[in-house]
Design a protein around this motif. Sequence first.
Motif, PDB file in Angstrom:
ATOM      1  N   PRO A   1     -10.733  48.077   5.193  1.00  0.00           N
ATOM      2  CA  PRO A   1     -11.088  49.084   6.195  1.00  0.00           C
ATOM      3  C   PRO A   1     -12.073  50.119   5.649  1.00  0.00           C
ATOM      4  N   LEU A   2     -12.849  50.701   6.564  1.00  0.00           N
ATOM      5  CA  LEU A   2     -13.772  51.774   6.165  1.00  0.00           C
ATOM      6  C   LEU A   2     -13.022  53.056   5.866  1.00  0.00           C
ATOM      7  N   ALA A   3     -11.923  53.296   6.601  1.00  0.00           N
ATOM      8  CA  ALA A   3     -11.126  54.506   6.398  1.00  0.00           C
ATOM      9  C   ALA A   3      -9.688  54.230   6.818  1.00  0.00           C
ATOM     10  N   VAL A   4      -8.752  54.836   6.096  1.00  0.00           N
ATOM     11  CA  VAL A   4      -7.328  54.749   6.430  1.00  0.00           C
ATOM     12  C   VAL A   4      -6.788  56.169   6.485  1.00  0.00           C
ATOM     13  N   TYR A   5      -6.143  56.492   7.603  1.00  0.00           N
ATOM     14  CA  TYR A   5      -5.576  57.821   7.798  1.00  0.00           C
ATOM     15  C   TYR A   5      -4.061  57.689   7.965  1.00  0.00           C
ATOM     16  N   PRO A   6      -3.275  57.937   6.909  1.00  0.00           N
ATOM     17  CA  PRO A   6      -1.812  57.916   7.053  1.00  0.00           C
ATOM     18  C   PRO A   6      -1.384  58.969   8.081  1.00  0.00           C
ATOM     19  N   LYS A   7      -0.376  58.633   8.889  1.00  0.00           N
ATOM     20  CA  LYS A   7       0.040  59.522   9.979  1.00  0.00           C
ATOM     21  C   LYS A   7       0.366  60.935   9.489  1.00  0.00           C
ATOM     22  N   ASP A   8       0.965  61.067   8.317  1.00  0.00           N
ATOM     23  CA  ASP A   8       1.330  62.402   7.842  1.00  0.00           C
ATOM     24  C   ASP A   8       0.116  63.246   7.448  1.00  0.00           C
ATOM     25  N   GLN A   9      -1.076  62.643   7.481  1.00  0.00           N
ATOM     26  CA  GLN A   9      -2.306  63.378   7.176  1.00  0.00           C
ATOM     27  C   GLN A   9      -3.199  63.545   8.403  1.00  0.00           C
ATOM     28  N   TRP A  10      -2.716  63.096   9.577  1.00  0.00           N
ATOM     29  CA  TRP A  10      -3.508  63.269  10.789  1.00  0.00           C
ATOM     30  C   TRP A  10      -3.677  64.752  11.058  1.00  0.00           C
ATOM     31  N   GLU A  11      -4.884  65.106  11.492  1.00  0.00           N
ATOM     32  CA  GLU A  11      -5.190  66.499  11.768  1.00  0.00           C
ATOM     33  C   GLU A  11      -6.256  66.590  12.841  1.00  0.00           C
ATOM     34  N   PHE A  12      -6.382  67.772  13.415  1.00  0.00           N
ATOM     35  CA  PHE A  12      -7.500  68.015  14.305  1.00  0.00           C
ATOM     36  C   PHE A  12      -8.724  68.177  13.416  1.00  0.00           C
ATOM     37  N   ALA A  13      -9.669  67.270  13.543  1.00  0.00           N
ATOM     38  CA  ALA A  13     -10.832  67.255  12.662  1.00  0.00           C
ATOM     39  C   ALA A  13     -12.123  67.632  13.390  1.00  0.00           C
ATOM     40  N   GLY A  14     -12.030  67.939  14.675  1.00  0.00           N
ATOM     41  CA  GLY A  14     -13.223  68.283  15.441  1.00  0.00           C
ATOM     42  C   GLY A  14     -13.876  67.057  16.035  1.00  0.00           C
ATOM     43  N   TYR A  15     -15.118  67.242  16.458  1.00  0.00           N
ATOM     44  CA  TYR A  15     -15.838  66.167  17.161  1.00  0.00           C
ATOM     45  C   TYR A  15     -17.245  65.949  16.602  1.00  0.00           C
ATOM     46  N   ASP A  16     -17.468  66.365  15.338  1.00  0.00           N
ATOM     47  CA  ASP A  16     -18.809  66.288  14.746  1.00  0.00           C
ATOM     48  C   ASP A  16     -19.281  64.863  14.498  1.00  0.00           C
ATOM     49  N   THR A  17     -18.352  63.937  14.283  1.00  0.00           N
ATOM     50  CA  THR A  17     -18.682  62.535  14.046  1.00  0.00           C
ATOM     51  C   THR A  17     -17.707  61.679  14.849  1.00  0.00           C
ATOM     52  N   PRO A  18     -18.039  60.418  15.089  1.00  0.00           N
ATOM     53  CA  PRO A  18     -17.085  59.538  15.782  1.00  0.00           C
ATOM     54  C   PRO A  18     -15.769  59.417  15.004  1.00  0.00           C
ATOM     55  N   GLU A  19     -15.866  59.404  13.685  1.00  0.00           N
ATOM     56  CA  GLU A  19     -14.670  59.291  12.851  1.00  0.00           C
ATOM     57  C   GLU A  19     -13.765  60.517  13.018  1.00  0.00           C
ATOM     58  N   LYS A  20     -14.362  61.698  13.054  1.00  0.00           N
ATOM     59  CA  LYS A  20     -13.569  62.922  13.247  1.00  0.00           C
ATOM     60  C   LYS A  20     -12.974  62.965  14.652  1.00  0.00           C
ATOM     61  N   ALA A  21     -13.734  62.509  15.637  1.00  0.00           N
ATOM     62  CA  ALA A  21     -13.219  62.465  17.013  1.00  0.00           C
ATOM     63  C   ALA A  21     -12.031  61.497  17.095  1.00  0.00           C
ATOM     64  N   PHE A  22     -12.102  60.379  16.390  1.00  0.00           N
ATOM     65  CA  PHE A  22     -10.996  59.422  16.344  1.00  0.00           C
ATOM     66  C   PHE A  22      -9.755  60.062  15.713  1.00  0.00           C
ATOM     67  N   GLN A  23      -9.949  60.773  14.612  1.00  0.00           N
ATOM     68  CA  GLN A  23      -8.828  61.470  13.971  1.00  0.00           C
ATOM     69  C   GLN A  23      -8.212  62.497  14.921  1.00  0.00           C
ATOM     70  N   SER A  24      -9.049  63.254  15.593  1.00  0.00           N
ATOM     71  CA  SER A  24      -8.572  64.288  16.507  1.00  0.00           C
ATOM     72  C   SER A  24      -7.822  63.691  17.691  1.00  0.00           C
ATOM     73  N   LEU A  25      -8.286  62.548  18.171  1.00  0.00           N
ATOM     74  CA  LEU A  25      -7.632  61.853  19.280  1.00  0.00           C
ATOM     75  C   LEU A  25      -6.222  61.429  18.882  1.00  0.00           C
ATOM     76  N   ASN A  26      -6.080  60.839  17.709  1.00  0.00           N
ATOM     77  CA  ASN A  26      -4.759  60.426  17.219  1.00  0.00           C
ATOM     78  C   ASN A  26      -3.841  61.627  17.028  1.00  0.00           C
ATOM     79  N   TRP A  27      -4.355  62.690  16.418  1.00  0.00           N
ATOM     80  CA  TRP A  27      -3.566  63.889  16.183  1.00  0.00           C
ATOM     81  C   TRP A  27      -3.083  64.488  17.499  1.00  0.00           C
TER      82      TRP A  27
END
Length: 119
Positions: A1-27
């Motif tokens: 994978p290009l990136a792995v985000y363990p659930k306990d590290q999910w956070e609101f990361a903003g919307y500056d990149t598609p990756e950050k938007a994906f993190q924010s959506l999960n959080w």
Amino acid sequence: PLAVYPKDQWEFAGYDTPEKAFQSLNWAALNGDLGTLKSNLTEEAQKEFARSFENKSEAQIREQLMRIFSEKSEARILSKEVINDNMVALKVSDGGKSDSGDKLIFQKIDGQWKFVMDH
């Protein structure tokens, strides 16, 4: 994978990149934050979201999303496809053994990446 985000590290990361938007959506889904979740969607995706939950209260929607996302152990970005300067497809997974991934489309609108839909 290009990136792995363990659930306990999910956070609101903003919307500056598609990756950050994906993190924010999960959080937002994990935490039942419907305001943040909806702000992470394009107008059309917001309408689709509302249609899919049209017979449920906000509390029921929040509870359902929190239950689904609490069962996930992580979120993965398997690949990234740049469609054009304002549109990107991320192939994502929750790390399940039989999970081949879902294709999520993100569009840049007014400098922020928003979730369009999955394919």
